[in-house]
Design a protein around this motif. Structure first.
Motif, PDB file in Angstrom:
ATOM      1  N   ILE A 160     -96.172 -28.233  95.157  1.00 15.63           N
ATOM      2  CA  ILE A 160     -96.149 -27.301  94.178  1.00 15.63           C
ATOM      3  C   ILE A 160     -95.784 -25.980  94.760  1.00 15.63           C
ATOM      4  O   ILE A 160     -94.996 -25.227  94.427  1.00 15.63           O
ATOM      5  N   ALA A 161     -96.490 -25.816  95.879  1.00 16.20           N
ATOM      6  CA  ALA A 161     -96.282 -24.609  96.682  1.00 16.20           C
ATOM      7  C   ALA A 161     -94.926 -24.376  97.038  1.00 16.20           C
ATOM      8  O   ALA A 161     -94.295 -25.369  97.884  1.00 16.20           O
ATOM      9  N   GLY A 162     -94.072 -23.044  97.152  1.00 15.00           N
ATOM     10  CA  GLY A 162     -92.932 -22.876  97.153  1.00 15.00           C
ATOM     11  C   GLY A 162     -91.744 -23.462  96.388  1.00 15.00           C
ATOM     12  O   GLY A 162     -90.594 -22.884  96.399  1.00 15.00           O
ATOM     13  N   GLN A 163     -92.234 -24.075  95.215  1.00 19.08           N
ATOM     14  CA  GLN A 163     -91.484 -24.353  94.102  1.00 19.08           C
ATOM     15  C   GLN A 163     -91.238 -23.098  93.006  1.00 19.08           C
ATOM     16  O   GLN A 163     -92.237 -22.126  93.215  1.00 19.08           O
ATOM     17  N   THR A 164     -90.495 -23.081  91.962  1.00 17.68           N
ATOM     18  CA  THR A 164     -90.415 -21.959  90.993  1.00 17.68           C
ATOM     19  C   THR A 164     -90.974 -22.363  89.920  1.00 17.68           C
ATOM     20  O   THR A 164     -91.025 -23.740  89.293  1.00 17.68           O
ATOM     21  N   VAL A 165     -91.674 -21.323  89.136  1.00 19.82           N
ATOM     22  CA  VAL A 165     -92.222 -21.601  87.870  1.00 19.82           C
ATOM     23  C   VAL A 165     -91.005 -22.246  87.070  1.00 19.82           C
ATOM     24  O   VAL A 165     -89.982 -21.746  86.929  1.00 19.82           O
ATOM     25  N   GLY A 166     -91.491 -23.302  86.217  1.00 16.62           N
ATOM     26  CA  GLY A 166     -90.506 -23.930  85.372  1.00 16.62           C
ATOM     27  C   GLY A 166     -89.842 -25.079  85.871  1.00 16.62           C
ATOM     28  O   GLY A 166     -89.177 -25.967  85.213  1.00 16.62           O
ATOM     29  N   SER A 167     -90.182 -25.327  87.152  1.00 19.79           N
ATOM     30  CA  SER A 167     -89.790 -26.518  87.918  1.00 19.79           C
ATOM     31  C   SER A 167     -90.453 -27.883  87.482  1.00 19.79           C
ATOM     32  O   SER A 167     -91.813 -27.846  86.928  1.00 19.79           O
ATOM     33  N   THR A 168     -89.762 -29.156  87.530  1.00 24.55           N
ATOM     34  CA  THR A 168     -90.380 -30.285  87.365  1.00 24.55           C
ATOM     35  C   THR A 168     -90.161 -30.924  88.809  1.00 24.55           C
ATOM     36  O   THR A 168     -89.062 -30.988  89.406  1.00 24.55           O
ATOM     37  N   VAL A 169     -91.205 -31.447  89.379  1.00 27.66           N
ATOM     38  CA  VAL A 169     -91.334 -31.900  90.807  1.00 27.66           C
ATOM     39  C   VAL A 169     -91.940 -33.249  90.837  1.00 27.66           C
ATOM     40  O   VAL A 169     -92.693 -33.665  89.927  1.00 27.66           O
ATOM     41  N   ALA A 170     -91.524 -34.052  91.858  1.00 29.24           N
ATOM     42  CA  ALA A 170     -92.102 -35.561  92.279  1.00 29.24           C
ATOM     43  C   ALA A 170     -92.855 -35.314  93.449  1.00 29.24           C
ATOM     44  O   ALA A 170     -92.076 -34.675  94.455  1.00 29.24           O
ATOM     45  N   VAL A 171     -93.931 -35.930  93.745  1.00 28.52           N
ATOM     46  CA  VAL A 171     -94.165 -36.187  95.069  1.00 28.52           C
ATOM     47  C   VAL A 171     -94.939 -37.747  95.134  1.00 28.52           C
ATOM     48  O   VAL A 171     -95.513 -38.145  94.515  1.00 28.52           O
ATOM     49  N   ALA A 172     -94.736 -38.087  96.313  1.00 28.49           N
ATOM     50  CA  ALA A 172     -95.162 -39.529  96.895  1.00 28.49           C
ATOM     51  C   ALA A 172     -95.930 -39.051  98.104  1.00 28.49           C
ATOM     52  O   ALA A 172     -95.448 -38.682  99.125  1.00 28.49           O
ATOM     53  N   MET A 173     -97.337 -39.164  98.015  1.00 28.46           N
ATOM     54  CA  MET A 173     -97.982 -38.880  98.963  1.00 28.46           C
ATOM     55  C   MET A 173     -98.829 -39.927  99.634  1.00 28.46           C
ATOM     56  O   MET A 173     -99.174 -41.099  99.080  1.00 28.46           O
ATOM     57  N   THR A 174     -99.105 -39.748 101.206  1.00 27.68           N
ATOM     58  CA  THR A 174     -99.884 -40.743 101.740  1.00 27.68           C
ATOM     59  C   THR A 174    -101.347 -40.568 101.125  1.00 27.68           C
ATOM     60  O   THR A 174    -101.970 -39.658 100.709  1.00 27.68           O
ATOM     61  N   SER A 175    -102.175 -41.580 101.628  1.00 26.46           N
ATOM     62  CA  SER A 175    -103.561 -41.670 101.297  1.00 26.46           C
ATOM     63  C   SER A 175    -104.236 -40.513 101.834  1.00 26.46           C
ATOM     64  O   SER A 175    -105.093 -39.821 101.269  1.00 26.46           O
ATOM     65  N   ALA A 176    -103.678 -40.084 103.193  1.00 25.19           N
ATOM     66  CA  ALA A 176    -104.526 -38.907 103.835  1.00 25.19           C
ATOM     67  C   ALA A 176    -104.111 -37.613 103.107  1.00 25.19           C
ATOM     68  O   ALA A 176    -105.101 -36.963 103.138  1.00 25.19           O
ATOM     69  N   ASP A 177    -103.216 -37.603 102.547  1.00 21.45           N
ATOM     70  CA  ASP A 177    -102.751 -36.364 101.580  1.00 21.45           C
ATOM     71  C   ASP A 177    -103.280 -36.340  99.952  1.00 21.45           C
ATOM     72  O   ASP A 177    -103.221 -35.668  99.255  1.00 21.45           O
ATOM     73  N   GLY A 178    -103.909 -37.286  99.601  1.00 20.81           N
ATOM     74  CA  GLY A 178    -104.436 -37.662  98.580  1.00 20.81           C
ATOM     75  C   GLY A 178    -106.160 -38.038  98.338  1.00 20.81           C
ATOM     76  O   GLY A 178    -106.692 -37.141  98.644  1.00 20.81           O
ATOM     77  N   TYR A 179    -106.515 -39.307  98.643  1.00 17.52           N
ATOM     78  CA  TYR A 179    -107.805 -39.566  98.355  1.00 17.52           C
ATOM     79  C   TYR A 179    -108.156 -40.641  99.621  1.00 17.52           C
ATOM     80  O   TYR A 179    -108.323 -41.802  99.380  1.00 17.52           O
ATOM     81  N   PRO A 180    -108.214 -40.211 101.051  1.00 22.36           N
ATOM     82  CA  PRO A 180    -108.444 -41.118 101.923  1.00 22.36           C
ATOM     83  C   PRO A 180    -109.471 -41.945 101.606  1.00 22.36           C
ATOM     84  O   PRO A 180    -109.418 -43.157 102.210  1.00 22.36           O
TER      85      PRO A 180
END
Length: 205
Positions: A160-180
């Motif tokens: 989300i950081a660095g995106q603009t309000v109104g944007s739709t984004v997707a993220v595929a995150m590693t376990s380390a960046d989620g719930y290790p």
């Protein structure tokens, strides 16, 4: 191939359907990441005043084209963002995993840039790459949630950081960046890569 759509029900053991509700109702100890940040849903509030439109709950059209397709270290995922009328669609070829967190802007908004310490109001859906199951979704509840970006898992902040309000984004995150360490209440095991589709409705500094 596992197709994840908002209307699918998500069963959490002995508690309510929402992970936000689950953590509050069951009085579980807060799961933290290796960096000590609570989960996205730990810090989300359920008392947000939702915009008139809320989060759309209708399923996307059957023939909707993916806006992002990502081959993983294993498996693959394709994501289509939400519209004013329909929830997002995340299609997983399991088991899907990534060795590095990947962020993709599905639809760019025209609002202000979101800082990495902003409090944001979003609609989101989270899917487990291991089996393609939806583990949490504000689309299912029909209402957005808000939380400070400096208080959530790193992958969500990166999305989300660095995106603009109104944007739709997707993220595929590693376990380390989620719930290790995993998030047992949501069926997330240690090592699981996660995929989120997120609509940024508002942000405050």
């Amino acid at each position: 191939m596992k197709l994840s759509r908002v209307p699918s029900s998500v069963a959490f053991a002995a508690c309510a359907t929402s992970l936000v509700t689950l953590l509050a109702a069951c009085g579980s100890d807060t799961e933290t990441t290796s960096a000590g940040a609570p989960s996205v849903t730990d810090v989300a509030t359920s008392s947000v005043t939702a915009p008139a439109a809320g989060c759309p709950t209708a399923a996307p059209a059957a023939d909707v084209a993916p806006e992002w397709t990502l081959p993983g270290a294993t498996g693959s995922v394709s994501v289509t963002g939400s519209t004013d009328e329909a929830a997002p669609q995340i299609t997983v070829e399991p088991p899907f995993s990534v060795s590095e967190t990947q962020v993709h802007t599905l639809q760019a908004g025209d609002g202000p840039v979101v800082s990495d310490t902003a409090t944001v109001l979003v609609c989101y859906m989270g899917v487990n790459g291991r089996d393609g199951s939806v583990f949490d979704s504000s689309y299912q509840r029909g209402a957005p949630v808000d939380f400070p970006l400096d208080g959530v898992v790193p992958g969500f902040q990166k999305a989300i950081a660095g995106q603009t309000v109104g944007s739709t984004v997707a993220v595929a995150m590693t376990s380390a960046d989620g719930y290790p360490q995993g998030q047992p209440a949501a069926g997330i095991a240690p090592g699981d890569s996660l995929v989120f589709a997120i609509k940024i409705l508002d942000a405050t500094a």
